[in-house]
Structures are given as C-alpha cells and as structure tokens.
Design a protein around this motif. Structure first.
Motif, mmCIF file in Angstrom:
data_model
loop_
_atom_site.group_PDB
_atom_site.id
_atom_site.type_symbol
_atom_site.label_atom_id
_atom_site.label_comp_id
_atom_site.label_asym_id
_atom_site.label_seq_id
_atom_site.Cartn_x
_atom_site.Cartn_y
_atom_site.Cartn_z
ATOM 1 N N ASP A 45 -12.087 -19.633 25.186
ATOM 2 C CA ASP A 45 -12.892 -19.161 26.317
ATOM 3 C C ASP A 45 -14.056 -20.112 26.586
ATOM 4 O O ASP A 45 -14.374 -20.407 27.732
ATOM 5 N N ARG A 46 -14.667 -20.582 25.532
ATOM 6 C CA ARG A 46 -15.830 -21.469 25.667
ATOM 7 C C ARG A 46 -15.480 -22.786 26.350
ATOM 8 O O ARG A 46 -16.240 -23.289 27.177
ATOM 9 N N ILE A 47 -14.310 -23.361 25.993
ATOM 10 C CA ILE A 47 -13.945 -24.657 26.567
ATOM 11 C C ILE A 47 -13.063 -24.526 27.804
ATOM 12 O O ILE A 47 -12.678 -25.521 28.398
ATOM 13 N N GLY A 48 -12.751 -23.277 28.190
ATOM 14 C CA GLY A 48 -12.023 -23.052 29.431
ATOM 15 C C GLY A 48 -10.519 -23.230 29.345
ATOM 16 O O GLY A 48 -9.870 -23.485 30.359
ATOM 17 N N VAL A 49 -9.941 -23.076 28.170
ATOM 18 C CA VAL A 49 -8.492 -23.186 28.020
ATOM 19 C C VAL A 49 -7.869 -21.836 28.353
ATOM 20 O O VAL A 49 -8.300 -20.800 27.870
ATOM 21 N N ASP A 51 -4.512 -19.475 28.231
ATOM 22 C CA ASP A 51 -3.244 -19.276 27.529
ATOM 23 C C ASP A 51 -2.233 -18.705 28.512
ATOM 24 O O ASP A 51 -2.414 -17.609 29.034
ATOM 25 N N ASP A 52 -1.161 -19.434 28.774
ATOM 26 C CA ASP A 52 -0.163 -19.013 29.757
ATOM 27 C C ASP A 52 0.999 -18.233 29.158
ATOM 28 O O ASP A 52 2.026 -18.069 29.801
ATOM 29 N N ARG A 53 0.853 -17.756 27.937
ATOM 30 C CA ARG A 53 1.951 -17.013 27.316
ATOM 31 C C ARG A 53 2.127 -15.665 28.016
ATOM 32 O O ARG A 53 1.189 -15.132 28.624
ATOM 33 N N PRO A 54 3.309 -15.099 27.901
ATOM 34 C CA PRO A 54 3.530 -13.807 28.558
ATOM 35 C C PRO A 54 2.687 -12.694 27.927
ATOM 36 O O PRO A 54 2.390 -12.732 26.744
ATOM 37 N N THR A 55 2.318 -11.742 28.737
ATOM 38 C CA THR A 55 1.563 -10.586 28.272
ATOM 39 C C THR A 55 2.480 -9.702 27.431
ATOM 40 O O THR A 55 3.642 -9.529 27.780
ATOM 41 N N PRO A 56 1.968 -9.131 26.343
ATOM 42 C CA PRO A 56 2.799 -8.238 25.526
ATOM 43 C C PRO A 56 3.391 -7.101 26.355
ATOM 44 O O PRO A 56 2.791 -6.669 27.347
ATOM 45 N N PRO A 57 4.547 -6.595 25.956
ATOM 46 C CA PRO A 57 5.243 -5.555 26.721
ATOM 47 C C PRO A 57 4.376 -4.319 26.966
ATOM 48 O O PRO A 57 3.680 -3.853 26.076
ATOM 49 N N GLN A 70 -4.575 2.839 27.738
ATOM 50 C CA GLN A 70 -3.167 2.717 27.333
ATOM 51 C C GLN A 70 -2.769 1.244 27.222
ATOM 52 O O GLN A 70 -1.979 0.871 26.367
ATOM 53 N N ALA A 71 -3.318 0.402 28.092
ATOM 54 C CA ALA A 71 -3.031 -1.035 28.026
ATOM 55 C C ALA A 71 -3.578 -1.627 26.735
ATOM 56 O O ALA A 71 -2.916 -2.441 26.085
ATOM 57 N N ILE A 72 -4.781 -1.205 26.360
ATOM 58 C CA ILE A 72 -5.371 -1.683 25.100
ATOM 59 C C ILE A 72 -4.517 -1.226 23.924
ATOM 60 O O ILE A 72 -4.237 -1.999 23.006
ATOM 61 N N LYS A 73 -4.085 0.018 23.962
ATOM 62 C CA LYS A 73 -3.237 0.545 22.885
ATOM 63 C C LYS A 73 -1.930 -0.242 22.803
ATOM 64 O O LYS A 73 -1.487 -0.614 21.714
ATOM 65 N N GLN A 88 -11.022 -7.032 24.668
ATOM 66 C CA GLN A 88 -11.393 -8.271 25.336
ATOM 67 C C GLN A 88 -10.184 -8.902 26.027
ATOM 68 O O GLN A 88 -10.302 -9.401 27.158
ATOM 69 N N ALA A 89 -9.036 -8.870 25.389
ATOM 70 C CA ALA A 89 -7.837 -9.461 25.980
ATOM 71 C C ALA A 89 -7.418 -8.705 27.234
ATOM 72 O O ALA A 89 -7.082 -9.312 28.259
ATOM 73 N N VAL A 90 -7.443 -7.387 27.179
ATOM 74 C CA VAL A 90 -7.058 -6.588 28.342
ATOM 75 C C VAL A 90 -8.064 -6.773 29.473
ATOM 76 O O VAL A 90 -7.668 -6.916 30.643
ATOM 77 N N GLU A 91 -9.333 -6.819 29.154
ATOM 78 C CA GLU A 91 -10.335 -7.046 30.199
ATOM 79 C C GLU A 91 -10.179 -8.431 30.825
ATOM 80 O O GLU A 91 -10.365 -8.601 32.024
ATOM 81 N N ALA A 92 -9.802 -9.412 30.007
ATOM 82 C CA ALA A 92 -9.546 -10.754 30.550
ATOM 83 C C ALA A 92 -8.351 -10.715 31.489
ATOM 84 O O ALA A 92 -8.357 -11.361 32.542
ATOM 85 N N LEU A 93 -7.326 -9.945 31.141
ATOM 86 C CA LEU A 93 -6.164 -9.821 32.018
ATOM 87 C C LEU A 93 -6.556 -9.124 33.327
ATOM 88 O O LEU A 93 -6.069 -9.484 34.408
ATOM 89 N N MET A 94 -7.453 -8.148 33.232
ATOM 90 C CA MET A 94 -7.904 -7.437 34.429
ATOM 91 C C MET A 94 -8.682 -8.359 35.361
ATOM 92 O O MET A 94 -8.602 -8.220 36.580
#
Length: 97
Positions: A45-49, A51-57, A70-73, A88-94
């Motif tokens: 996050d700090r260096i602006g990279v 991650d283009d991997r698919p989101t978990p199911p 439910q998304a966090i769960k 944090q990951a779910v909020e980043a996706l949002m």
C-alpha cells in the motif's frame, strides 16, 4: 501382559504429546504467516503496488449486495486472515483499490 500395557500406554502418551506439539506449532506458524501478510500489504500500500489476483470466492458477491460483514467473513474463511486484515482488504475492494 502388564509389560505390553505399559508399552502401549507409553507409546500412546508419546503420540499425544507429539500431536499437541505439532498443533501448537501449526497455530504459531499460521499466526506468523498472517502477520507477515499484513505487513507485506502495508508495504505494498505504501509503495502503491496493486495486487491483481482474483478476489476470494463469495467476497465480491456479498459486496455487490452491500453485505460488508458477510464479505469480511467470507474473506477470512477463504484466506485465514485475522479480522483486521480481512476488514482492510474488503474495504480496499470497496474503494476499488
């Protein structure tokens, strides 16, 4: 007969001790891995990279319905991440990051 029972009991005790030690080690390794992943995400996050991997199911599906919890769960179940990391990951996706 008593000798056989004593040997069997000793082997069973050794087996149980080994299992407990292995389970404790795995839990410790899992906690370390989650912490390393969290720190890596902070660096990325700090260096602006990005991650283009698919989101978990299930995560995107819950987000499209507005079900953040439910998304966090779903994220935690799929990745084994702790609550803070998953949030944090779910909020980043949002946010579209």
């Amino acid at each position: 007969m008593e000798l056989v029972l004593t040997i069997a009991l000793a082997l069973l005790s050794i087996g149980l001790i080994t299992q407990v030690a292995a389970r404790s080690s795995r839990r410790s390794d899992t906690l370390r891995l989650v912490e390393i992943e969290r720190k890596l995400q902070l660096v990325m996050d700090r260096i602006g990279v990005v991650d283009d991997r698919p989101t978990p199911p299930g995560v995107r599906e819950h987000l499209t319905r507005g079900e953040k919890i439910q998304a966090i769960k779903a994220y935690r179940e799929a990745t084994g991440a702790d609550l803070r990391t998953a949030k944090q990951a779910v909020e980043a996706l949002m946010e579209g990051r």
